[in-house]
Design an enzyme around this catalytic site. Structure first.
Site, PDB file in Angstrom:
ATOM      1  N   GLY A   1       1.920  -3.444  -6.489  1.00  0.00           N
ATOM      2  CA  GLY A   1       1.410  -2.239  -5.798  1.00  0.00           C
ATOM      3  C   GLY A   1       0.109  -1.504  -5.815  1.00  0.00           C
ATOM      4  O   GLY A   1      -0.984  -1.793  -5.090  1.00  0.00           O
ATOM      5  N   GLY A   2       0.033  -0.288  -6.354  1.00  0.00           N
ATOM      6  CA  GLY A   2      -1.387   0.086  -6.822  1.00  0.00           C
ATOM      7  C   GLY A   2      -2.653  -0.374  -6.769  1.00  0.00           C
ATOM      8  O   GLY A   2      -3.743   0.097  -5.855  1.00  0.00           O
TER       9      GLY A   2
ATOM     10  N   GLU B   1      11.987   2.718  -3.745  1.00  0.00           N
ATOM     11  CA  GLU B   1      11.167   3.724  -3.262  1.00  0.00           C
ATOM     12  C   GLU B   1      12.119   3.727  -1.743  1.00  0.00           C
ATOM     13  O   GLU B   1      12.642   5.140  -1.391  1.00  0.00           O
ATOM     14  CB  GLU B   1      10.501   3.298  -2.860  1.00  0.00           C
ATOM     15  CG  GLU B   1       9.115   3.698  -4.223  1.00  0.00           C
ATOM     16  CD  GLU B   1       8.239   3.693  -4.439  1.00  0.00           C
ATOM     17  OE1 GLU B   1       7.304   3.341  -3.792  1.00  0.00           O
ATOM     18  OE2 GLU B   1       7.869   3.450  -5.251  1.00  0.00           O
TER      19      GLU B   1
ATOM     20  N   GLY C   1       4.755   1.451 -10.658  1.00  0.00           N
ATOM     21  CA  GLY C   1       3.644   2.582 -11.083  1.00  0.00           C
ATOM     22  C   GLY C   1       3.891   3.183 -12.224  1.00  0.00           C
ATOM     23  O   GLY C   1       3.464   4.831 -12.474  1.00  0.00           O
TER      24      GLY C   1
ATOM     25  N   TRP D   1       0.849  -1.263  -0.078  1.00  0.00           N
ATOM     26  CA  TRP D   1       0.028  -0.114  -0.208  1.00  0.00           C
ATOM     27  C   TRP D   1       0.760   1.220  -0.259  1.00  0.00           C
ATOM     28  O   TRP D   1       0.308   2.295  -0.185  1.00  0.00           O
ATOM     29  CB  TRP D   1      -0.942   0.235   1.228  1.00  0.00           C
ATOM     30  CG  TRP D   1      -2.580  -0.873   0.771  1.00  0.00           C
ATOM     31  CD1 TRP D   1      -2.510  -1.610   0.077  1.00  0.00           C
ATOM     32  CD2 TRP D   1      -3.264  -0.855   1.780  1.00  0.00           C
ATOM     33  NE1 TRP D   1      -3.478  -2.528   0.662  1.00  0.00           N
ATOM     34  CE2 TRP D   1      -4.276  -1.976   1.258  1.00  0.00           C
ATOM     35  CE3 TRP D   1      -3.929  -0.427   3.153  1.00  0.00           C
ATOM     36  CZ2 TRP D   1      -5.279  -2.210   1.472  1.00  0.00           C
ATOM     37  CZ3 TRP D   1      -5.158  -0.348   3.354  1.00  0.00           C
ATOM     38  CH2 TRP D   1      -5.947  -1.584   2.952  1.00  0.00           C
ATOM     39  N   LYS D   2       2.096   0.912   0.264  1.00  0.00           N
ATOM     40  CA  LYS D   2       3.099   2.791   0.526  1.00  0.00           C
ATOM     41  C   LYS D   2       2.567   3.397   1.102  1.00  0.00           C
ATOM     42  O   LYS D   2       1.996   2.939   1.817  1.00  0.00           O
ATOM     43  CB  LYS D   2       3.190   2.784  -1.371  1.00  0.00           C
ATOM     44  CG  LYS D   2       3.556   1.848  -1.997  1.00  0.00           C
ATOM     45  CD  LYS D   2       4.441   2.509  -3.621  1.00  0.00           C
ATOM     46  CE  LYS D   2       4.249   1.045  -4.004  1.00  0.00           C
ATOM     47  NZ  LYS D   2       5.649   1.277  -5.370  1.00  0.00           N
TER      48      LYS D   2
ATOM     49  N   GLU E   1      11.454  -6.291  -9.262  1.00  0.00           N
ATOM     50  CA  GLU E   1      10.652  -4.964  -9.629  1.00  0.00           C
ATOM     51  C   GLU E   1      11.582  -3.845 -10.209  1.00  0.00           C
ATOM     52  O   GLU E   1      12.503  -3.315  -9.952  1.00  0.00           O
ATOM     53  CB  GLU E   1      10.638  -4.136  -8.235  1.00  0.00           C
ATOM     54  CG  GLU E   1       9.090  -4.850  -7.620  1.00  0.00           C
ATOM     55  CD  GLU E   1       8.736  -4.256  -6.900  1.00  0.00           C
ATOM     56  OE1 GLU E   1       7.487  -4.152  -6.883  1.00  0.00           O
ATOM     57  OE2 GLU E   1       9.417  -3.633  -5.745  1.00  0.00           O
TER      58      GLU E   1
HETATM   59  P1  PGA Z   1       3.032  -0.562  -8.359  1.00  0.00           P
HETATM   60  O1  PGA Z   1       3.759  -1.144  -7.461  1.00  0.00           O
HETATM   61  O2  PGA Z   1       2.238  -2.256  -9.057  1.00  0.00           O
HETATM   62  O3  PGA Z   1       1.784   0.171  -8.584  1.00  0.00           O
HETATM   63  O4  PGA Z   1       4.387  -0.404  -9.803  1.00  0.00           O
HETATM   64  C1  PGA Z   1       4.496  -2.355  -7.874  1.00  0.00           C
HETATM   65  C2  PGA Z   1       5.551  -2.041  -6.440  1.00  0.00           C
HETATM   66  O5  PGA Z   1       6.125  -0.497  -5.471  1.00  0.00           O
HETATM   67  O6  PGA Z   1       5.844  -2.408  -5.749  1.00  0.00           O
END
Ligand code: PGA
Length: 250
Positions: free
Chosen positions: A231-232, A97, A171, A12-13, A165
């Protein structure tokens, strides 16, 4: 050695407040009971409330980072022991990140992996090349170098997961070709065998980067792809469940 049970983990960041727990509960209500492991990794502020909301269910709870030390004068940081205390059983480490935004190098990631093991958390260790590195033909060298540098020898025989990744796919809506995903996953597998031996465990290797309901099934069916880090698309239960449904079952 039999293939590991696939893992679909939602990252979920820095998203989610108390009202987002409804999405987590919707995931828990519909997640398959067997054949695939499903995890949600909310921000640290939601770990305790999410683990209470999902108690007794199939969905595992993960954190997104930890400090290497168990406690002490580290303002703003959270230890692996604290994450476990809040209900986490997994922790994402070395996400790009964090590597890019917080200056985490392989040695820092390896020390956090040690902390996760100390606290009984299963680490999900992220690796991946930048666009420039891929265009320069360095993707395999960068990724396998990160695996060697970020995974301490102490992981031998322990439960852990590696997530490939590509930084440029996170993203962005961009993904590597299926051939490129397989090539990198095979290189990671060969590196893990070299580091930990044939009998040293066969962790799942996840793919992450713009995984969506529309591309999940074809990616998850690839050889050596043992799940996804999402992620998203993990923020909405409907999308995340559609990705889970695309996973081949163990
Ligand atoms: P994303 O992110 O699915 O939004 O591209 C993946 C992640 O950073 O784990």
């Amino acid at each position: 050695m039999s293939a590991p049970t696939p893992l679909i983990a939602g990252n979920w960041k820095m998203n989610g407040t108390a009202e987002s727990l409804a999405q987590a509960s919707a995931v828990a209500a519909a997640a398959p009971a067997a054949g695939v492991r499903v995890a949600l990794c909310p921000p640290a502020t939601l770990l305790a409330s999410m683990s209470r909301a999902l108690a007794g269910g199939q969905v595992m709870i993960g954190a997104q980072d930890c400090h290497p030390e168990p406690s002490g004068a580290f303002t703003g940081d959270i230890s692996a022991e604290m994450l476990a205390d809040a209900g986490a059983s997994l922790v994402i480490l070395g996400h790009s990140e964090r590597r890019a935004g917080h200056g985490e190098d392989d040695a820092a990631v390896a020390s956090k992996v040690q902390a996760a093991l100390r606290a009984g958390l299963e680490p999900i260790i992220c690796v991946g090349e930048t666009r420039q590195e891929r265009e320069a033909g360095q993707a395999l060298a960068v990724v396998t170098g990160q695996v060697r540098g970020s995974l301490p020898a102490a992981l031998a025989g322990k439960a852990f997961t590696v997530a490939y990744e590509p930084v440029w796919a996170i993203g962005t809506g961009l993904t590597p070709t299926l051939e490129d995903i397989v090539e990198v996953h095979q290189a990671i597998r060969a590196t893990l065998r070299d580091m930990f031996g044939e009998g040293g465990g066969a962790p799942a290797i996840l793919y992450g980067g713009s995984v969506k309901p529309g591309n999940a099934a074809e990616i998850l069916a690839l050889p050596e792809v043992g799940g996804a880090l999402v992620g998203g698309a993990s923020l909405k239960a409907e999308d995340f469940l559609a990705i889970v449904a695309g996973s081949p079952k163990a």
